[in-house]
Design a protein around this motif. Structure first.
Motif, PDB file in Angstrom:
ATOM      1  N   ALA A   1       0.780  -1.170   0.082  1.00  0.00           N
ATOM      2  CA  ALA A   1      -0.011   0.028   0.081  1.00  0.00           C
ATOM      3  C   ALA A   1       0.778   1.100  -0.061  1.00  0.00           C
ATOM      4  O   ALA A   1       0.665   2.196  -0.860  1.00  0.00           O
ATOM      5  CB  ALA A   1      -0.930  -0.027   1.087  1.00  0.00           C
ATOM      6  N   ALA A   2       2.118   1.398   0.846  1.00  0.00           N
ATOM      7  CA  ALA A   2       2.941   2.367   0.725  1.00  0.00           C
ATOM      8  C   ALA A   2       3.591   2.712  -0.637  1.00  0.00           C
ATOM      9  O   ALA A   2       3.435   3.853  -1.146  1.00  0.00           O
ATOM     10  CB  ALA A   2       3.973   2.053   2.090  1.00  0.00           C
ATOM     11  N   ARG A   3       3.929   1.626  -1.198  1.00  0.00           N
ATOM     12  CA  ARG A   3       4.521   1.733  -2.357  1.00  0.00           C
ATOM     13  C   ARG A   3       3.494   2.026  -3.487  1.00  0.00           C
ATOM     14  O   ARG A   3       3.968   2.820  -4.515  1.00  0.00           O
ATOM     15  CB  ARG A   3       5.144   0.397  -3.095  1.00  0.00           C
ATOM     16  N   LEU A   4       2.233   1.877  -3.329  1.00  0.00           N
ATOM     17  CA  LEU A   4       1.307   2.254  -4.398  1.00  0.00           C
ATOM     18  C   LEU A   4       0.705   3.569  -3.810  1.00  0.00           C
ATOM     19  O   LEU A   4      -0.328   3.871  -4.681  1.00  0.00           O
ATOM     20  CB  LEU A   4       0.092   1.424  -4.621  1.00  0.00           C
ATOM     21  N   GLY A   5       0.862   4.310  -2.839  1.00  0.00           N
ATOM     22  CA  GLY A   5       0.250   5.363  -2.465  1.00  0.00           C
ATOM     23  C   GLY A   5      -1.239   5.140  -1.991  1.00  0.00           C
ATOM     24  O   GLY A   5      -1.948   5.972  -2.022  1.00  0.00           O
ATOM     25  N   LEU A   6      -1.587   3.944  -1.266  1.00  0.00           N
ATOM     26  CA  LEU A   6      -2.874   3.820  -1.052  1.00  0.00           C
ATOM     27  C   LEU A   6      -3.025   3.997   0.755  1.00  0.00           C
ATOM     28  O   LEU A   6      -2.127   3.641   1.362  1.00  0.00           O
ATOM     29  CB  LEU A   6      -3.420   2.312  -1.256  1.00  0.00           C
ATOM     30  N   GLU A   7      -4.092   4.576   1.017  1.00  0.00           N
ATOM     31  CA  GLU A   7      -4.494   4.360   2.489  1.00  0.00           C
ATOM     32  C   GLU A   7      -5.231   3.280   2.899  1.00  0.00           C
ATOM     33  O   GLU A   7      -5.927   2.659   1.876  1.00  0.00           O
ATOM     34  CB  GLU A   7      -5.401   5.597   2.820  1.00  0.00           C
ATOM     35  N   LEU A   8      -5.056   2.718   4.087  1.00  0.00           N
ATOM     36  CA  LEU A   8      -5.503   1.430   4.581  1.00  0.00           C
ATOM     37  C   LEU A   8      -6.203   1.687   5.906  1.00  0.00           C
ATOM     38  O   LEU A   8      -6.171   2.785   6.486  1.00  0.00           O
ATOM     39  CB  LEU A   8      -4.482   0.563   4.960  1.00  0.00           C
ATOM     40  N   PRO A   9      -7.505   0.997   6.094  1.00  0.00           N
ATOM     41  CA  PRO A   9      -8.254   1.064   7.120  1.00  0.00           C
ATOM     42  C   PRO A   9      -7.433   0.739   8.257  1.00  0.00           C
ATOM     43  O   PRO A   9      -6.475   0.037   8.255  1.00  0.00           O
ATOM     44  CB  PRO A   9      -9.391   0.061   7.078  1.00  0.00           C
TER      45      PRO A   9
END
Length: 251
Positions: free
Chosen positions: A113-121
């Motif tokens: 997620a960090a490498r793709l720039g995504l936020e996580l719950p």
């Protein structure tokens, strides 16, 4: 009289030609109308996918990443609880597998997620909190049965999502994550079944009568980044703490 017959012949021929033309148009219509028209599956895929340096990232890919994170947020503490409350060694072993597997997967999904720039719950969803509450209220053999069946049902549903993502994703990071998730989830299914408490008839009936599950709210699409930032672990919920990341589970 002859002219009338000729007119009738021409009219009849015209009707036949018109009918053949309509039939041909009906046969051709589906070919062009559904292959390229807006709103088809291909158009939806393209509209909801974004470019990344690891390949296109679809809405299903993002939903899968979210589901992996959510799984760890409730199954990991459930595993910790089973290690303490389980009345048989098989239940305690299943709990240990859940802890090890989801510790590993959570570290993996945070990295992706960090490498793709995504936020996580950051906390389990309402349904998952309900499952944890059910386990909290159970004791003894009742706990063993509820633990095995709730967790086995959840893993069975996730297993089909992992297979779909692994078969269709165009993103290399998601593909690798799906490989790890497939191995981990299958291991958990096996150890949960090894407890001897899984009700397979109930699982089959649940699968036969279940309606399609609602979509999980996936992270917003990222923008293309030439050099992703280093992974920054999100802080887990205080109610359901996560242990430190572990290495890949031993085979």
């Amino acid at each position: 009289m002859r002219s009338i017959n000729r007119t009738g012949l021409v009219s009849g021929t015209g009707l036949i030609i018109a009918a053949l033309t309509a039939t041909l148009a009906a046969l051709i219509f589906p070919i062009w109308s559904y292959a390229d028209r807006a709103g088809t599956g291909l158009d939806t895929l393209n509209a909801q996918s974004v470019s990344t340096q690891f390949g296109p990232l679809s809405a299903l890919d993002r939903e899968f990443i979210t589901k992996v994170r959510l799984a760890g947020l409730w199954e990991l503490p459930a595993g910790q609880q089973a290690e303490e409350r389980g009345t048989t060694q098989a239940v305690k072993t299943a709990g240990a597998h859940l802890v090890e597997g989801h510790t590993f997967l959570d570290a993996r999904v945070r990295n992706v997620a960090a490498r793709l720039g995504l936020e996580l719950p950051n906390q389990p969803n309402a349904q998952q909190r309900g499952w944890l509450a059910t386990l909290d209220a159970a004791h003894g053999t009742d706990y063993d049965q509820k633990f095995a069946n709730i967790l086995r049902r959840a893993h069975g549903k996730v297993f089909s999502v992992v297979a779909q993502v692994r078969a269709n994703t165009r993103n290399s990071l998601v593909r690798d994550l799906a490989d790890d998730a497939n191995t981990t989830v299958l291991d958990h299914i096996k150890v949960l079944e090894a407890t001897g408490y899984v009700d397979f008839d109930a699982l089959a009936q649940d699968a036969a009568t279940a309606s399609p599950p609602p979509l999980t709210a996936s992270p917003a699409p990222p923008g293309p980044t030439a050099s992703p930032d280093s992974p920054v672990p999100v802080t887990p919920s205080g109610t359901y703490p996560l242990p430190p990341a572990a290495s890949r589970p031993k085979s």
